[in-house]
Every structure is written in structure tokens, then in C-alpha cells.
Design a protein around this motif. Structure first.
Motif, PDB file in Angstrom:
ATOM      1  N   ASN A  90       0.809  -1.218   0.015  1.00  0.00           N
ATOM      2  CA  ASN A  90      -0.065   0.006  -0.092  1.00  0.00           C
ATOM      3  C   ASN A  90       0.932   1.413  -0.144  1.00  0.00           C
ATOM      4  O   ASN A  90       0.506   2.113  -0.922  1.00  0.00           O
ATOM      5  N   PHE A  91       1.928   1.231   0.816  1.00  0.00           N
ATOM      6  CA  PHE A  91       2.881   2.294   0.784  1.00  0.00           C
ATOM      7  C   PHE A  91       3.302   2.545  -0.709  1.00  0.00           C
ATOM      8  O   PHE A  91       3.753   3.731  -1.027  1.00  0.00           O
ATOM      9  N   ILE A 105      12.083   0.928  -6.429  1.00  0.00           N
ATOM     10  CA  ILE A 105      12.665  -0.559  -6.448  1.00  0.00           C
ATOM     11  C   ILE A 105      11.859  -1.364  -5.355  1.00  0.00           C
ATOM     12  O   ILE A 105      11.704  -1.078  -4.204  1.00  0.00           O
ATOM     13  N   LEU A 106      11.116  -2.598  -5.934  1.00  0.00           N
ATOM     14  CA  LEU A 106      10.368  -3.361  -4.986  1.00  0.00           C
ATOM     15  C   LEU A 106      11.009  -4.759  -5.255  1.00  0.00           C
ATOM     16  O   LEU A 106      10.781  -5.601  -6.121  1.00  0.00           O
ATOM     17  N   ASP A 107      12.139  -4.876  -4.156  1.00  0.00           N
ATOM     18  CA  ASP A 107      12.884  -6.087  -3.981  1.00  0.00           C
ATOM     19  C   ASP A 107      12.120  -7.215  -3.450  1.00  0.00           C
ATOM     20  O   ASP A 107      11.664  -7.332  -2.403  1.00  0.00           O
ATOM     21  N   GLU A 108      11.882  -8.270  -4.394  1.00  0.00           N
ATOM     22  CA  GLU A 108      11.301  -9.491  -3.971  1.00  0.00           C
ATOM     23  C   GLU A 108      10.009  -9.553  -4.045  1.00  0.00           C
ATOM     24  O   GLU A 108       9.313 -10.367  -3.496  1.00  0.00           O
ATOM     25  N   VAL A 109       9.321  -8.531  -4.781  1.00  0.00           N
ATOM     26  CA  VAL A 109       7.871  -8.530  -5.192  1.00  0.00           C
ATOM     27  C   VAL A 109       7.381  -9.609  -5.515  1.00  0.00           C
ATOM     28  O   VAL A 109       6.390 -10.271  -5.591  1.00  0.00           O
ATOM     29  N   LEU A 110       8.184 -10.222  -6.656  1.00  0.00           N
ATOM     30  CA  LEU A 110       7.790 -11.380  -7.432  1.00  0.00           C
ATOM     31  C   LEU A 110       7.600 -12.593  -6.423  1.00  0.00           C
ATOM     32  O   LEU A 110       6.654 -13.393  -6.575  1.00  0.00           O
ATOM     33  N   LYS A 115       4.405 -16.715  -3.224  1.00  0.00           N
ATOM     34  CA  LYS A 115       3.816 -17.011  -2.176  1.00  0.00           C
ATOM     35  C   LYS A 115       2.264 -16.744  -1.519  1.00  0.00           C
ATOM     36  O   LYS A 115       1.740 -17.375  -0.766  1.00  0.00           O
ATOM     37  N   GLY A 116       1.586 -16.116  -2.701  1.00  0.00           N
ATOM     38  CA  GLY A 116       0.407 -15.910  -2.352  1.00  0.00           C
ATOM     39  C   GLY A 116       0.061 -14.892  -1.398  1.00  0.00           C
ATOM     40  O   GLY A 116      -1.231 -14.744  -1.031  1.00  0.00           O
ATOM     41  N   ILE A 117       1.146 -13.907  -1.244  1.00  0.00           N
ATOM     42  CA  ILE A 117       0.857 -12.896  -0.133  1.00  0.00           C
ATOM     43  C   ILE A 117       0.230 -11.809  -0.899  1.00  0.00           C
ATOM     44  O   ILE A 117      -0.931 -10.913  -0.097  1.00  0.00           O
ATOM     45  N   VAL A 118       0.376 -11.536  -1.975  1.00  0.00           N
ATOM     46  CA  VAL A 118      -0.231 -10.544  -2.853  1.00  0.00           C
ATOM     47  C   VAL A 118      -0.508 -11.013  -4.049  1.00  0.00           C
ATOM     48  O   VAL A 118      -0.069 -12.230  -4.676  1.00  0.00           O
ATOM     49  N   SER A 119      -1.483 -10.584  -4.960  1.00  0.00           N
ATOM     50  CA  SER A 119      -2.161 -11.308  -6.148  1.00  0.00           C
ATOM     51  C   SER A 119      -1.355 -10.544  -7.367  1.00  0.00           C
ATOM     52  O   SER A 119      -0.644  -9.344  -7.080  1.00  0.00           O
ATOM     53  N   VAL A 120      -1.366 -10.958  -8.360  1.00  0.00           N
ATOM     54  CA  VAL A 120      -0.975 -10.562  -9.694  1.00  0.00           C
ATOM     55  C   VAL A 120      -1.751  -9.202 -10.145  1.00  0.00           C
ATOM     56  O   VAL A 120      -1.247  -8.216 -10.442  1.00  0.00           O
TER      57      VAL A 120
END
Length: 165
Positions: A90-91, A105-110, A115-120
């Protein structure tokens, strides 16, 4: 309206995060504002002190509260950290929507998607807010739906590995 570029560093090799940090340093040298958000690494990384010395040119954020990595946590702690991670996402959306930086930079967002923590869909919706901010996404598994959104994709693989002395 111009859109910032999307870059992906993915693969099972070492060096995705360092490549992203290298791009952050390049951007900072050019006078650009950089925000780096790291996920799935815990709050107690050894590189934290060094990365924090690059502020205010490169602003570093971690929303996880545990010292250990996500994989090391119990299921209850993982559930707690998932809430913290979603707060981090959200930030990131707010940073993009307000144009707070030139490079995010969103490091390790993939890994969050894997892991299903966030969706595509969460990632896609966030990226739509980017206007002229460029975004770097890193992670091991390259998601096909996210890959098609990228302007540049680099697959990092380890051919030979030796631990530094």
C-alpha cells in the motif's frame, strides 16, 4: 502522459538485488529520487546499515518486523508478516500515486506473488499508478502476467558460485 519504464530482474541466480541497488546508485548520481522497498528479507539484514547511509538519496523501507526471513517463520508469524507486507505494498502504491520518487525498487515483490501474499492483480493495479516513475521488480520466479507489463526483463542465473572469503 508519459509512463515510467518497468524493469524485472528474475531468476534463481545471485545478484538480482545488487543489480537493482546498482541502478538505484546510478539514478541517485543523476540526481533522481529513489525509494527501495525490500520484502521477504526480514528487518535485520547485514546490509541495512550500509544502505541506510545512502539516505536521503536512496530511501530504504522494510515493513516486516521479524529479524528472520519469511520462510523461517511459524505460520502464525507468517500471517502477521503478511499484514505488514501488504502495508508495504500500500505504501508503494502511495509512492507511485504521489510521484514521490523517480525510481521505485520493489525487491522480492515477485516472491510475494509466488507465495500468494499479494496477487498479480495487486501488482498490476499498483503499477498502473506509476505515471512517469520507473519501477524495478525483483524475484526468483518470473510471473508471465507481470512479465508482459515489463519494458525490460533480465534473467539472472548462476553458472558458477563461490562464497566470498
Amino acid at each position: 502522459m508519459a509512463k515510467g519504464s518497468i524493469y524485472i530482474y528474475a531468476g534463481d541466480g545471485r545478484g538480482k538485488s545488487p543489480a537493482a541497488i546498482g541502478r538505484a546508485v546510478q539514478a541517485a548520481v543523476e540526481g533522481k529520487r529513489v525509494v527501495l522497498i525490500q520484502f521477504l528479507k526480514g528487518k535485520g539484514l547485514k546490509d541495512s546499515d550500509f544502505l541506510r547511509r545512502m539516505e536521503p538519496e536512496i530511501k530504504l523501507f522494510r515493513f516486516e518486523k521479524s529479524d528472520g526471513t519469511y520462510e523461517e517463520l511459524s505460520d502464525d508469524k507468517k500471517a502477521e508478516e503478511a499484514v505488514n507486507i501488504r502495508n508495504g505494498m500500500n505504501f508503494a502504491r502511495k509512492v507511485l500515486a504521489t510521484g514521490e520518487c523517480d525510481l521505485l525498487i520493489l525487491d522480492e515483490v515477485l516472491g510475494l506473488v509466488e507465495k500468494g501474499i499479494v496477487s498479480v492483480e495487486d501488482v498490476k493495479t499498483m503499477l498502473e499508478c506509476r505515471e512517469d516513475t520507473s519501477v524495478i521488480l525483483t524475484g526468483i520466479k518470473l510471473n508471465d502476467e507481470i512479465c508482459v507489463l515489463a519494458d525490460e526483463v533480465s534473467r539472472i542465473e548462476t553458472v558458477k558460485f563461490k562464497v566470498w572469503d
